[in-house]
Design an enzyme around this catalytic site. Structure first.
Site, short mmCIF file in Angstrom:
data_model
loop_
_atom_site.label_atom_id
_atom_site.label_comp_id
_atom_site.label_asym_id
_atom_site.label_seq_id
_atom_site.Cartn_x
_atom_site.Cartn_y
_atom_site.Cartn_z
N GLU A 194 0.88 -1.16 -0.02
CA GLU A 194 0.09 0.07 -0.02
C GLU A 194 0.84 1.21 -0.04
O GLU A 194 1.93 1.31 0.49
CB GLU A 194 -0.88 0.11 1.24
CG GLU A 194 -1.87 1.22 1.26
CD GLU A 194 -3.17 1.21 2.26
OE1 GLU A 194 -2.87 -0.01 3.24
OE2 GLU A 194 -3.79 1.93 2.44
N ASN A 246 -6.80 1.47 2.72
CA ASN A 246 -7.52 2.76 2.70
C ASN A 246 -6.81 3.90 1.92
O ASN A 246 -7.64 4.41 1.33
CB ASN A 246 -7.21 3.25 4.20
CG ASN A 246 -7.71 2.41 5.33
OD1 ASN A 246 -8.55 1.33 5.18
ND2 ASN A 246 -7.19 2.49 6.63
N GLU A 280 -6.47 -9.23 3.28
CA GLU A 280 -5.59 -8.67 4.48
C GLU A 280 -5.50 -9.52 5.68
O GLU A 280 -6.66 -9.70 6.37
CB GLU A 280 -5.99 -7.17 4.99
CG GLU A 280 -5.79 -6.35 3.77
CD GLU A 280 -6.15 -4.70 4.36
OE1 GLU A 280 -6.00 -4.44 5.39
OE2 GLU A 280 -6.66 -4.09 3.29
N TYR A 334 -7.02 -8.64 11.75
CA TYR A 334 -5.77 -8.70 12.20
C TYR A 334 -5.86 -8.95 13.64
O TYR A 334 -6.83 -8.84 14.23
CB TYR A 334 -4.99 -7.02 12.15
CG TYR A 334 -4.89 -6.61 10.78
CD1 TYR A 334 -3.78 -6.77 10.12
CD2 TYR A 334 -5.88 -5.85 10.06
CE1 TYR A 334 -3.48 -6.32 8.79
CE2 TYR A 334 -5.64 -5.60 8.71
CZ TYR A 334 -4.36 -5.60 8.25
OH TYR A 334 -4.22 -5.19 6.78
N ASN A 364 -12.11 -0.74 -1.03
CA ASN A 364 -11.46 -1.30 -0.03
C ASN A 364 -12.36 -0.94 1.36
O ASN A 364 -12.58 0.20 1.51
CB ASN A 364 -9.90 -0.87 0.15
CG ASN A 364 -9.57 -1.25 1.41
OD1 ASN A 364 -9.13 -2.68 1.74
ND2 ASN A 364 -9.32 -0.26 2.46
N GLU A 365 -12.54 -2.18 1.86
CA GLU A 365 -13.03 -1.92 3.43
C GLU A 365 -14.32 -0.52 3.44
O GLU A 365 -14.20 0.06 4.49
CB GLU A 365 -12.23 -1.32 4.41
CG GLU A 365 -11.28 -2.82 4.70
CD GLU A 365 -10.38 -2.69 5.87
OE1 GLU A 365 -10.07 -1.46 6.53
OE2 GLU A 365 -9.61 -3.47 6.43
N GLN A 405 1.51 -6.38 5.38
CA GLN A 405 1.68 -6.17 4.15
C GLN A 405 3.17 -7.03 3.83
O GLN A 405 3.47 -7.84 4.36
CB GLN A 405 1.69 -4.60 4.04
CG GLN A 405 0.44 -4.11 4.37
CD GLN A 405 0.16 -2.74 3.83
OE1 GLN A 405 0.99 -2.15 3.10
NE2 GLN A 405 -1.10 -1.97 4.05
O1 AHR Z 1 -3.15 -2.83 6.21
C1 AHR Z 1 -3.27 -1.61 6.85
C2 AHR Z 1 -4.73 -0.92 6.71
O2 AHR Z 1 -5.62 -1.80 7.43
C3 AHR Z 1 -5.20 -1.11 5.39
O3 AHR Z 1 -5.01 0.15 4.72
C4 AHR Z 1 -6.82 -1.12 5.43
O4 AHR Z 1 -7.25 -1.74 4.39
C5 AHR Z 1 -6.88 -1.75 6.86
O5 AHR Z 1 -7.70 -1.24 7.69
#
Ligand code: AHR
Length: 499
Positions: free
Chosen positions: A27, A72, A292, A244, A172-173, A349
């Site tokens: 990113e 993001n 992700e 995450y 995205n999201e 990432q």
């Molecule tokens: O990977 C970091 C961020 O986590 C990304 O930009 C977003 O998609 C997620 O919230």
């Protein structure tokens, strides 16, 4: 010593591994691009400014596909800013991460970089501040042969041949209130449907990924997936999952239980995809793109101190410890165990930003989590066997009963190899594991790789890069089709068998 058994049968198959589950993510965030994969003027870079040391490690990691440019970031991305002569590219305020984006690295550079890394590009379009027309124009720029405004613009920028990008994320999201252009499920479902439709009219060979929930804990989880697919089923091939994990409470047993949470998340989303399929009497199944996933929490406190509107700050720079590598191993096992439905997954990432690879101005090194990913990508190709695991369990607050043994077996019939990936989550005791392999006549133990460390919080740094590194074990014996091994307490194991 704890005891466990893995039951394997050649005829019980989960599904073929799609190599794209070993994908990753770059990113425009922190030092992922600037100072990570790209650093013009550095002695460590090539003539295009690509960091050679980073590229070497990315190739070692064996990453078949890389998602780009966000995250993001993509929800405010004006792709036209990132192409053409560098001197004419504008610097912009970037709202997602409150930084200045110089656009000195853009989508053509990324396509070149990905080629050098041996990866395909998974491109995301901006459905936050933009819409279907811009997505279609970007696709025309990337994939159309020539003779039109945007394809000729690409040629004028020095790229005669199309990039031929096959996989496209529709935003995205979009369920997250932190997202530029955040939408309700109906709003997003509609725009994803229209965008996917227009993009597939232009290039019917592409596949699309719609945004699922940005985590299992989103208040709209479930409802979001159902509504989005209800609106966009025809135009979508995959639904995304993001998650995450963190060990903020310093409870390693609970933390290592997170792979059970990931497993439940995947099963839940599969059920929703199939519910919409049934309701629509559709023939197509929607598969999953877990685009992700990782551990993310170590950098959160220091990131609160960041000053806005700088360029490429040290942001999301988690320094991963040994227990993080154990969970990453378990997460890889979980993804593999769902190989029938999870076709794409991106560790988030790749470089510097919550990443397996770190760089400084003087070098690049492997974080602890590099190793399970490298092993899984190297040896996890083939067909996943539907194994039954009998192992001790323990209780967790968030995930209920969790197995002390996470494992998966991948059989590469063509090359006659069988690989068992296993994590012993027990923090005090080794585990003796038995496995009947009489169906695999002629197979022998090739290697048993182990990643372990006495200190769960041990880390790799630029000056001590090999503190946590794999070693070879001789604990696995195969005698007349009967495999017996010992998995050390808190260890990641790769048992490779073959003829
Ligand atoms: O990977 C970091 C961020 O986590 C990304 O930009 C977003 O998609 C997620 O919230």
């Amino acid at each position: 010593m704890k005891k466990a058994e893995i039951m394997i049968d050649q005829h019980f198959l989960t599904g073929d591994v799609d190599k794209r589950i070993f994908g990753s993510f770059i990113e425009h965030l922190g030092r992922a691009v600037y100072g990570g994969i790209y650093q013009e003027g550095s002695l460590l870079s090539d003539e295009q400014g690509f960091r050679k040391d980073t590229l070497k490690l990315v190739r070692e990691l064996n990453v078949p596909i890389v998602r780009y440019p966000g995250g993001n970031f993509v929800s405010g991305f004006q792709w036209e800013d990132s192409v053409g002569p560098k001197s004419q590219r504008p610097a912009r305020t970037e709202l997602a991460w409150q930084v200045v984006e110089t656009n000195q690295f853009g989508l053509n550079e990324f396509a070149d970089w990905a080629k050098q890394a041996g990866s395909e590009v998974m491109m995301a379009v901006n459905l936050g501040t933009r819409g279907p027309a811009d997505a279609k124009n970007l696709l025309e720029y990337c994939n159309f042969e020539g003779g039109t405004y945007y394809s000729d613009l690409r040629k004028a920028h020095g790229y005669d041949k199309p990039h031929n990008i096959k996989l496209w994320c529709l935003g995205n999201e979009m369920d997250g209130p932190w997202q530029m252009g955040h939408k309700t499920a109906v709003e997003y479902g509609r725009i994803a449907s229209e965008t996917g439709r227009m993009m597939k009219w232009l290039d019917p060979t592409i596949e699309t990924v719609a945004c699922g929930s940005s985590s299992l804990t989103m208040p709209t989880f479930g409802e979001w997936e159902y509504t989005v697919l209800n609106e966009a089923y025809e135009e979508v091939d995959y639904l995304s999952l993001h998650q995450y994990y963190s060990n903020e409470e310093h409870n390693t047993r609970e933390f290592l239980g997170s792979s059970k949470g990931m497993d439940d998340f995947i099963s839940g989303v599969v059920a929703i995809c199939d519910a919409v399929k049934a309701r629509k009497h559709h023939k197509k199944s929607i598969n999953l793109s877990f685009d992700e996933w990782n551990v993310w929490y170590h950098s959160k406190e220091q990131d609160k101190k960041l000053v806005p509107w700088t360029q490429a700050p040290h942001q999301l720079e988690d320094v991963y410890n040994f227990e993080d590598a154990l969970l990453v191993g378990s997460m890889l096992i979980t993804l593999l165990r769902h190989a029938d439905r999870v076709k794409i997954a991106c560790m988030a990432q790749l470089v510097n930003v919550i990443a397996p690879i770190m760089t400084s101005d003087t070098g690049a090194w492997k974080q602890t989590i590099f190793y399970p990913f490298m092993h899984a990508s190297a040896y996890g190709r083939g067909t996943v066997l539907n194994t039954l695991v009998k192992a001790p369990v323990y209780d967790t607050r968030q995930y209920g009963e969790v197995s002390e043994l996470d494992s998966v077996c991948v059989w590469d019939q063509e090359h006659e190899t069988l690989t068992i990936f296993a994590v012993n989550k027990n923090l005090e005791e080794d585990m003796e594991v038995q496995c009947d392999l009489r169906q695999f006549a002629g197979y022998q133990v090739k290697e048993h790789l182990v990643l372990t460390h006495e200190d769960l919080e041990a880390v790799n740094t630029e000056t001590a890069p090999d503190t946590v590194a794999p070693s070879v074990s001789n604990a696995t014996k195969l005698d007349q089709g009967h495999l017996e091994t010992v998995l050390g307490k808190h260890s990641w194991n790769v048992i490779r068998l073959g003829k």
